[in-house]
Scaffold this motif. Structure first.
Motif, PDB file in Angstrom:
ATOM      1  N   ASP A   1      -4.543   6.841   3.752  1.00  0.00           N
ATOM      2  CA  ASP A   1      -5.953   7.087   3.423  1.00  0.00           C
ATOM      3  C   ASP A   1      -6.882   6.152   4.183  1.00  0.00           C
ATOM      4  OD1 ASP A   1      -4.996   8.952   1.658  1.00  0.00           O
ATOM      5  OD2 ASP A   1      -5.042   7.572  -0.064  1.00  0.00           O
TER       6      ASP A   1
ATOM      7  N   ASP B   1       0.803  -1.226   0.000  1.00  0.00           N
ATOM      8  CA  ASP B   1       0.000   0.000   0.000  1.00  0.00           C
ATOM      9  C   ASP B   1       0.835   1.275   0.000  1.00  0.00           C
ATOM     10  OD1 ASP B   1      -2.293  -1.474  -0.007  1.00  0.00           O
ATOM     11  OD2 ASP B   1      -2.467  -1.493   2.187  1.00  0.00           O
TER      12      ASP B   1
ATOM     13  N   ASP C   1      -0.041   5.302   0.490  1.00  0.00           N
ATOM     14  CA  ASP C   1      -1.497   5.354   0.349  1.00  0.00           C
ATOM     15  C   ASP C   1      -2.202   4.779   1.570  1.00  0.00           C
ATOM     16  OD1 ASP C   1      -1.131   6.415  -2.134  1.00  0.00           O
ATOM     17  OD2 ASP C   1      -1.423   4.504  -3.205  1.00  0.00           O
TER      18      ASP C   1
END
Ligand SMILES: Nc1nc2c(c(=O)[nH]1)N[C@H]1C(S)=C(S)[C@@H](COP(=O)(O)O)O[C@H]1N2
Ligand SMILES: [Mo]
Length: 424
Positions: free
Chosen positions: A395, A389, A392
């Motif tokens: 998020d 990931d 990111d």
């Protein structure tokens, strides 16, 4: 001597040093280091996280090379670069400049690395790589001013350690001159005691509120520069001997799976979290510490009996580097619901805040969590993300997995499981 024999001699020396520090300190544990390179010790229980001041004996220790044997009478800190050349003796520093005491919560950027899945390399810190002390020393600004150091925007100060490089990798760190002048000190005392050798005797740089790596121990040289240590003149082994960029440009960078840290001559964002969420720096440097909290009482696995009024006092600490923690919440149901904790004053900049939560549990087993928010509105994320990931992960309320396991502030892995007995 064969390479293997050399290796085992170094390993024995490291073990001997670790045991010697543990014997001097007392209530500490040697923290496992998967590659067997560092000297890492932390407190043996969560007790320091239920108290504001960490006794010197329980303050964590971390360094890469052998502790140097230094004669304080002849030791000097060399001033070099865009400043009047000087050799500063330790007694001269003490007598020629004002003495100040500053509080500082020192946290290793690798603290909580043990919770990375898959494992990230090196020292397997759980919550133990963070401590708070009062440091005594002289303001760096007065020393720099007395020697005409450059201070224009974009000036850097590189601090070089006097520990002998094991593989040619000299311990050198660059910080922006603005921070050096704002509140850094050249420290020679800790909690009113002389600096112990494992904490940098006779003098270390102290960078309040920033990750421990910036506070170079056994300070040998300060160099005023127009960039960080970067580029061939620092990157290659000078005189076939040593190089200086390892601890600035390669280690202590937040680098996702499958990438190489890209070197920089200069950056303008020094808040580690802002570097993570912003675009300026591809692979953040570990400078200003991310917001975090740890419960100190009850300890992991504790059995507690409520007081007569049915309450259990939960104590912990929360910190946010050179920012200020404004809120701490506690959850007794694994993060479903949260209640506000209270701070116990006084509050000192760059140091953690002690918090208290009055808990009224029924008998049973609970997962207690704490979660802090800083004055810039940033709250600890819940968990540590997956390698694929990358950044990111943020998020999804996950701290980004990174190769070195740096600067993680996720709250779920730091919780304690507590069993509450019936009150008498
Ligand atoms: N010269 C030198 N300074 C150093 C180190 C080192 O290996 N060599 N380790 C750094 C790191 S990574 C940390 S976290 C802190 C730890 O300081 P302490 O041992 O006093 O707690 O020292 C920093 N200063
Ligand atoms: Mo560190």
């Amino acid at each position: 001597m064969t390479a293997d024999e050399h290796e085992s001699g170094a390993a024995q020396q490291r073990q001997a040093e670790l045991r010697a520090i543990r014997d001097r300190k007392g209530d500490v544990r040697i923290v496992p280091d998967v590659e067997g390179r560092y000297r890492a010790l932390g407190p043996a229980s969560r007790d320091p996280f239920a108290n504001w001041l960490t006794p010197v004996e329980e303050h964590y220790v971390l360094h890469r090379h052998d502790t140097p044997a230094i004669d304080a009478d002849s030791w000097t800190v060399s001033l070099r670069g865009d400043v009047d050349d000087a050799e500063l003796g330790v007694e001269d520093l003490r007598s020629e400049y004002p003495t100040v005491a500053v509080p500082h919560t020192m946290e290793c950027a690798g603290n909580c690395r043990a919770f990375f899945e898959p494992k990230a390399s090196n020292v397997d810190w759980e919550v133990d790589g963070a401590s708070t002390a009062f440091w005594t020393g002289v303001p760096l600004q007065s020393v720099l001013d007395a020697h005409g150091a450059a201070s224009a925007d974009g000036t850097w100060l590189t601090a070089i350690g006097g520990d002998t490089a094991t593989d040619g990798d000299v311990f050198a760190r660059s910080i922006p001159m603005a921070k050096a002048r704002a509140d850094c000190i050249l420290a020679f005392g800790m909690n009113g005691q002389p600096l112990p050798e494992e904490h940098g005797f006779p003098v270390r740089l102290l960078v309040p509120g920033w990750y421990g790596v910036n506070s170079v121990k056994w300070l040998d040289e300060l160099r005023v520069m127009d960039k960080m240590v970067c580029g061939p003149e620092w990157d290659e082994r000078r005189d076939g001997e040593d190089y200086y960029t390892q601890w600035q440009q390669r280690n202590y960078r937040i680098v996702p799976e499958g990438e190489e840290p890209s070197p920089n001559e200069s950056i303008s964002e020094f808040d580690t979290w802002e570097q993570l969420v912003g675009d300026e720096v591809a692979h953040p440097y570990t400078y200003d510490v991310n917001v975090k909290s740890v419960i100190g009482y009850p300890d992991e696995g504790a059995e507690v009996t409520p007081r007569r009024d049915g309450t259990v006092e939960v104590l912990g600490v929360a910190w946010a580097g050179d920012d200020e923690v404004t809120t701490v919440e506690v959850s007794a149901d694994g993060g479903e619901t949260w209640s506000g904790a209270r701070f116990m004053e006084p509050h000192f900049p760059n140091a953690w805040r002690l918090f208290r939560f009055c808990w009224e549990p029924a008998p049973g087993t609970y997962e207690l969590l704490s979660r802090a928010t800083d004055d810039r509105g940033r709250t600890q994320p819940a968990s540590i993300g997956d390698p694929e990931d990358g950044f990111d992960a943020l998020d999804d309320d996950e701290y980004p997995w990174n190769q070195g396991g740096y600067a993680a502030n996720a709250y779920e892995p730091l919780g304690v499981s507590v069993t509450v007995e019936k009150s008498e």
